[in-house]
Design an enzyme around this catalytic site. Structure first.
Site: not given
Ligand code: DOR
Ligand code: ZN
Length: 386
Positions: A14, A16-18, A48, A140, A198, A271, A275
């Site tokens: 899990h 988020h490498f963006r 996302n 989620h 999560h 997760d 940012h």
């Protein structure tokens, strides 16, 4: 003194490498370097991004981008937020090459970063189609109505709109519990292979335990930030402690450790959701983006517990128990099986379990340059890969 152990390169199911769309926060290349330095050699990336990974074309583009990354094997979840996305997912699953890179589908029961929350009808259809396609479905679990109501109540009752800890009250435990109940009902109805992302509450874990005992195909993961941080850490962290689901109390944290001890928890995954500091340091803390980075620090945090220590200098040690063999099960064997990744355990990492060091955001590889574990003393360092 040094004391080395060898482990299989870990799997973080899990992250988020963006990329694409948010390369100012992170890229596949920057975060893969961070992952490898933390002993994680396989990751499953969430949908996302921008564009969202909800079309065959967007999925293919991500796969192509990942080919330039050498140190980490990146797999991808396909996002299901509308009925069009579900048709696209069916197409993707009939493409034998792209299918190999797909770890499953992801559905958000409520909006989080990226606003991919799905309607009830889409959620149910996602369960049905994933069962037909024999694809794992990651959820989620936060209930949109309970969150909305809690948000309104807290908003009108509170004078201090600057207090980021209200975030935990606006997304309360019963929101997660309600969504898990619903997810389990759909799994029962359609026979879907369900994986709860999560998980952050003791009651949620209890539901999963009972569902497993009744023979449902359900697994779950917990994240290091819920294992090592609680609502008491808001005071120090401010918006750097804001994520979804939010930080919980020490008793929920303890329940997660008990779930690891009794085998209810199947995976620990980060997760990892970076940012920038600029984005986090806003004038309006409650609207700061949710998410914290974690892929580079998961293993040292867990190894610190394995050595009998506790890395959070601000809190008492939870009743936490984990050994290297548990880490291999939770961060390699189980995710490998659940998502059918086919990762060989021959690619090893070498870890100095005696090395003590202090976590510093500026010394980690994240593009965002910060960590919620700043200044923590940990024991265990990856020294070698391969
Ligand atoms: O805290 C979170 N951050 N939770 C999510 O569900 C999404 C993630 C992100 O992408 O930033
Ligand atoms: Zn996530």
């Amino acid at each position: 003194m040094s004391d080395y152990i060898k482990l299989p390169g870990l799997i973080d199911c899990h992250v988020h490498f963006r990329e694409p769309g948010f390369e100012h926060k992170a890229t596949m290349e920057s975060e893969s370097a961070a992952a490898a330095s933390g002993g994680v050699l396989t990751v499953c990336d969430m949908p996302n991004t921008n564009p969202m990974t909800t079309t065959v074309e967007a999925f293919r583009d991500k796969v192509k981008r990942s080919e330039k990354v050498r140190d980490v094997d990146i797999r991808f979840f396909f996002g299901l937020a509308s009925s069009e996305d579900i048709s696209e997912f069916k197409k993707l699953m009939s493409d034998s090459e792209l299918k190999k890179k797909c770890s499953g589908a992801k559905v958000f029961f409520d909006h989080s970063t990226g606003n991919m929350g799905a309607d009830k009808s889409v959620i149910e259809e996602a369960f049905k189609v994933c069962a037909e396609l024999e694809a794992p479905l990651v959820t989620h679990c936060e209930d949109v109505y309970i969150n909305k109501e809690a948000h309104n109540i807290i908003n009108s009752a509170s004078n201090d709109k600057q207090d980021v800890s209200l975030h935990s009250l606006m997304r309360p435990c019963d929101s997660e519990v309600k969504a898990i109940e619903e997810a389990l009902e759909f799994t029962k109805k359609y026979g879907t292979q369900l994986h709860i992302a999560h998980l952050s509450t003791g009651l949620g874990l209890k539901l999963v335990k009972t569902a497993k005992e009744s023979g449902l195909k359900v697994t779950c993961e917990v994240a290091p930030h819920h294992l090592f941080l609680t609502v008491d850490d808001y005071e120090k962290l401010g918006t750097l402690g804001k994520m979804n689901p939010p930080l919980r109390t020490a008793s929920e944290q303890q329940a997660l450790w008990s779930g690891i001890a009794d085998g209810t928890v199947d995976c620990i995954s980060t997760d990892h959701a970076p940012h920038t500091l600029d984005e986090k340091n806003t004038d309006d803390p409650l609207s700061a983006p949710s998410g914290v980075p974690g892929v580079e620090t998961m293993l040292p945090l867990l190894l610190t517990v394995a050595s009998g220590g506790w890395p959070n200098p601000r809190s008492d040690r939870a009743e936490a128990q984990i050994e290297a063999s548990d880490i291999v099960r939770l961060c390699f064997e189980n995710p490998n099986k659940i998502f059918n990744l086919g990762i060989s355990d021959e690619l090893r990492i070498k870890v100095d379990t005696d090395a003590e060091w202090v976590i510093k955001g500026s010394a980690l590889h994240y593009k965002c340059g910060w960590t919620p574990y700043e200044g923590w003393r940990v024991r265990g360092k990856v020294t070698n890969v391969g």
